[in-house]
Motif scaffolding. Structure first.
Motif, mmCIF file in Angstrom:
data_model
loop_
_atom_site.group_PDB
_atom_site.id
_atom_site.type_symbol
_atom_site.label_atom_id
_atom_site.label_comp_id
_atom_site.label_asym_id
_atom_site.label_seq_id
_atom_site.Cartn_x
_atom_site.Cartn_y
_atom_site.Cartn_z
ATOM 1 N N ARG A 99 0.815 -1.215 0.000
ATOM 2 C CA ARG A 99 0.000 0.000 0.000
ATOM 3 C C ARG A 99 0.848 1.264 0.000
ATOM 4 N NH1 ARG A 99 -5.425 0.260 1.650
ATOM 5 N NH2 ARG A 99 -4.889 2.271 2.512
ATOM 6 N N ARG A 100 0.329 2.302 -0.621
ATOM 7 C CA ARG A 100 1.011 3.594 -0.591
ATOM 8 C C ARG A 100 0.806 4.288 0.747
ATOM 9 N NH1 ARG A 100 -1.586 5.612 -5.772
ATOM 10 N NH2 ARG A 100 -0.888 3.950 -7.120
ATOM 11 N N THR A 101 -0.357 4.124 1.334
ATOM 12 C CA THR A 101 -0.664 4.771 2.609
ATOM 13 C C THR A 101 -0.762 3.711 3.693
ATOM 14 O OG1 THR A 101 -3.022 4.628 2.130
ATOM 15 C CG2 THR A 101 -1.917 6.664 1.525
ATOM 16 N N THR A 102 0.134 3.769 4.654
ATOM 17 C CA THR A 102 0.077 2.825 5.768
ATOM 18 C C THR A 102 0.243 3.569 7.076
ATOM 19 O OG1 THR A 102 2.441 2.400 5.740
ATOM 20 C CG2 THR A 102 1.062 0.935 4.439
ATOM 21 N N ILE A 103 -0.337 2.996 8.105
ATOM 22 C CA ILE A 103 -0.209 3.498 9.467
ATOM 23 C C ILE A 103 0.282 2.324 10.301
ATOM 24 C CG2 ILE A 103 -1.445 4.449 11.444
ATOM 25 C CD1 ILE A 103 -3.487 5.549 9.421
ATOM 26 N N ASP A 104 1.219 2.586 11.205
ATOM 27 C CA ASP A 104 1.734 1.522 12.058
ATOM 28 C C ASP A 104 1.694 1.992 13.506
ATOM 29 O OD1 ASP A 104 2.813 -0.912 12.780
ATOM 30 O OD2 ASP A 104 4.876 -0.253 12.499
ATOM 31 N N VAL A 105 1.217 1.148 14.389
ATOM 32 C CA VAL A 105 1.187 1.419 15.826
ATOM 33 C C VAL A 105 1.970 0.304 16.500
ATOM 34 C CG1 VAL A 105 -0.284 1.733 17.841
ATOM 35 C CG2 VAL A 105 -1.094 2.483 15.609
ATOM 36 N N ALA A 106 3.000 0.681 17.273
ATOM 37 C CA ALA A 106 3.853 -0.323 17.903
ATOM 38 C C ALA A 106 4.317 0.171 19.268
ATOM 39 C CB ALA A 106 5.060 -0.614 17.019
ATOM 40 N N ALA A 107 4.818 -0.752 20.071
ATOM 41 C CA ALA A 107 5.391 -0.414 21.376
ATOM 42 C C ALA A 107 6.908 -0.529 21.276
ATOM 43 C CB ALA A 107 4.868 -1.363 22.441
ATOM 44 N N VAL A 108 7.602 0.539 21.665
ATOM 45 C CA VAL A 108 9.062 0.550 21.641
ATOM 46 C C VAL A 108 9.545 1.151 22.957
ATOM 47 C CG1 VAL A 108 11.114 1.448 20.492
ATOM 48 C CG2 VAL A 108 9.127 0.794 19.143
ATOM 49 N N ASN A 109 10.286 0.354 23.727
ATOM 50 C CA ASN A 109 10.850 0.810 25.015
ATOM 51 C C ASN A 109 9.796 1.384 25.957
ATOM 52 O OD1 ASN A 109 13.396 0.069 24.151
ATOM 53 N ND2 ASN A 109 13.810 2.078 23.278
ATOM 54 N N GLY A 110 8.635 0.751 26.027
ATOM 55 C CA GLY A 110 7.593 1.179 26.952
ATOM 56 C C GLY A 110 6.812 2.390 26.492
ATOM 57 N N LYS A 112 6.984 9.083 8.837
ATOM 58 C CA LYS A 112 6.770 10.114 9.843
ATOM 59 C C LYS A 112 6.467 9.382 11.143
ATOM 60 C CE LYS A 112 3.914 13.948 11.207
ATOM 61 N NZ LYS A 112 2.619 14.596 11.055
ATOM 62 N N VAL A 113 7.275 9.609 12.174
ATOM 63 C CA VAL A 113 7.168 8.864 13.430
ATOM 64 C C VAL A 113 6.817 9.820 14.554
ATOM 65 C CG1 VAL A 113 8.392 7.400 15.053
ATOM 66 C CG2 VAL A 113 8.850 7.187 12.621
ATOM 67 N N THR A 114 5.820 9.446 15.363
ATOM 68 C CA THR A 114 5.427 10.206 16.540
ATOM 69 C C THR A 114 5.409 9.255 17.728
ATOM 70 O OG1 THR A 114 3.994 11.527 15.117
ATOM 71 C CG2 THR A 114 3.693 11.772 17.475
ATOM 72 N N THR A 115 6.014 9.687 18.856
ATOM 73 C CA THR A 115 6.110 8.851 20.049
ATOM 74 C C THR A 115 5.246 9.444 21.155
ATOM 75 O OG1 THR A 115 8.364 8.309 19.430
ATOM 76 C CG2 THR A 115 7.713 7.824 21.674
ATOM 77 N N PHE A 116 4.510 8.575 21.861
ATOM 78 C CA PHE A 116 3.657 8.987 22.977
ATOM 79 C C PHE A 116 4.020 8.177 24.215
ATOM 80 C CE2 PHE A 116 1.116 9.887 19.234
ATOM 81 C CZ PHE A 116 0.648 11.168 19.506
ATOM 82 N N SER A 174 -2.816 -1.987 26.184
ATOM 83 C CA SER A 174 -3.116 -2.974 27.225
ATOM 84 C C SER A 174 -1.909 -3.872 27.484
ATOM 85 C CB SER A 174 -4.345 -3.800 26.857
ATOM 86 O OG SER A 174 -4.099 -4.577 25.723
ATOM 87 N N ALA A 175 -1.141 -4.191 26.456
ATOM 88 C CA ALA A 175 0.075 -4.987 26.656
ATOM 89 C C ALA A 175 1.104 -4.213 27.476
ATOM 90 C CB ALA A 175 0.673 -5.377 25.311
ATOM 91 N N LEU A 176 1.232 -2.924 27.214
ATOM 92 C CA LEU A 176 2.164 -2.102 27.991
ATOM 93 C C LEU A 176 1.712 -1.988 29.450
ATOM 94 C CD1 LEU A 176 3.024 0.752 25.473
ATOM 95 C CD2 LEU A 176 4.545 -1.037 26.312
ATOM 96 N N ARG A 177 0.388 -1.856 29.660
ATOM 97 C CA ARG A 177 -0.136 -1.780 31.021
ATOM 98 C C ARG A 177 0.129 -3.065 31.797
ATOM 99 N NH1 ARG A 177 -5.397 -0.946 29.640
ATOM 100 N NH2 ARG A 177 -5.150 0.773 28.229
ATOM 101 N N SER A 178 -0.120 -4.205 31.160
ATOM 102 C CA SER A 178 0.091 -5.481 31.854
ATOM 103 C C SER A 178 1.577 -5.719 32.115
ATOM 104 C CB SER A 178 -0.507 -6.634 31.062
ATOM 105 O OG SER A 178 0.154 -6.793 29.839
ATOM 106 N N ALA A 179 2.451 -5.285 31.207
ATOM 107 C CA ALA A 179 3.893 -5.422 31.439
ATOM 108 C C ALA A 179 4.338 -4.538 32.595
ATOM 109 C CB ALA A 179 4.661 -5.051 30.175
ATOM 110 N N LYS A 180 3.750 -3.368 32.684
ATOM 111 C CA LYS A 180 4.078 -2.447 33.783
ATOM 112 C C LYS A 180 3.621 -3.035 35.121
ATOM 113 C CE LYS A 180 3.552 2.432 34.956
ATOM 114 N NZ LYS A 180 2.902 3.694 34.596
ATOM 115 N N LYS A 181 2.417 -3.633 35.141
ATOM 116 C CA LYS A 181 1.919 -4.256 36.371
ATOM 117 C C LYS A 181 2.770 -5.445 36.775
ATOM 118 C CE LYS A 181 -2.929 -2.954 35.968
ATOM 119 N NZ LYS A 181 -4.293 -3.443 35.742
#
Length: 132
Positions: free
Chosen positions: A45-56, A76-80, A116-123
């Motif tokens: 695809r020409r237009t893609t969106i990716d959501v991933a977990a990196v270093n919490g 274009k990468v944005t970190t939250f 939810s995966a990040l939350r459970s890893a934090k717990k």
């Protein structure tokens, strides 16, 4: 190249395919549902969106269509942080609505699973620290 031509080349043979029990999945970056289909393909695809977990943290990236010829500059990468879940969801919803509306539900679903995966890893880390 058109995305249909790229898809016809890679749909049955690429490094990211995983097959078992008659089901073919794909582990490529940018594939929100991990399905081997043109709609969710991060390669074709020409237009893609990716959501991933990196270093919490939650990382949201998208392809820049005008820079497709320059792979190093085409993302274009944005970190939250994991604290701002609503802000992140609003950003993903707006990005998907403006950029690739057919991927909005898939992007929000992937964001929910990552958070939810990040939350459970934090717990789990807190429980482990409490034990020691």
């Amino acid at each position: 190249m058109s995305q249909d031509l790229v898809w016809s080349i890679i749909k049955k043979n690429n490094a990211f395919l995983k097959s078992s029990h008659g089901l073919t999945l794909s582990a490529e970056p940018g594939n929100l549902r991990n399905k081997n289909s043109l709609k969710y393909s991060g390669l074709a695809r020409r237009t893609t969106i990716d959501v991933a977990a990196v270093n919490g943290k939650v990382v949201v990236s998208s392809k820049i269509v005008k820079k497709a010829a320059f792979p190093a500059q085409s993302k274009k990468v944005t970190t939250f942080s994991t604290v701002n879940t609503r802000k992140t969801a609003r950003f993903v919803k707006t990005l998907a609505t403006q950029y690739a509306p057919e991927l909005r539900a898939a992007a929000l679903g992937r964001l929910h699973r990552v958070q939810s995966a990040l939350r459970s890893a934090k717990k789990a880390a807190a429980r482990k620290a409490k034990k020691n």
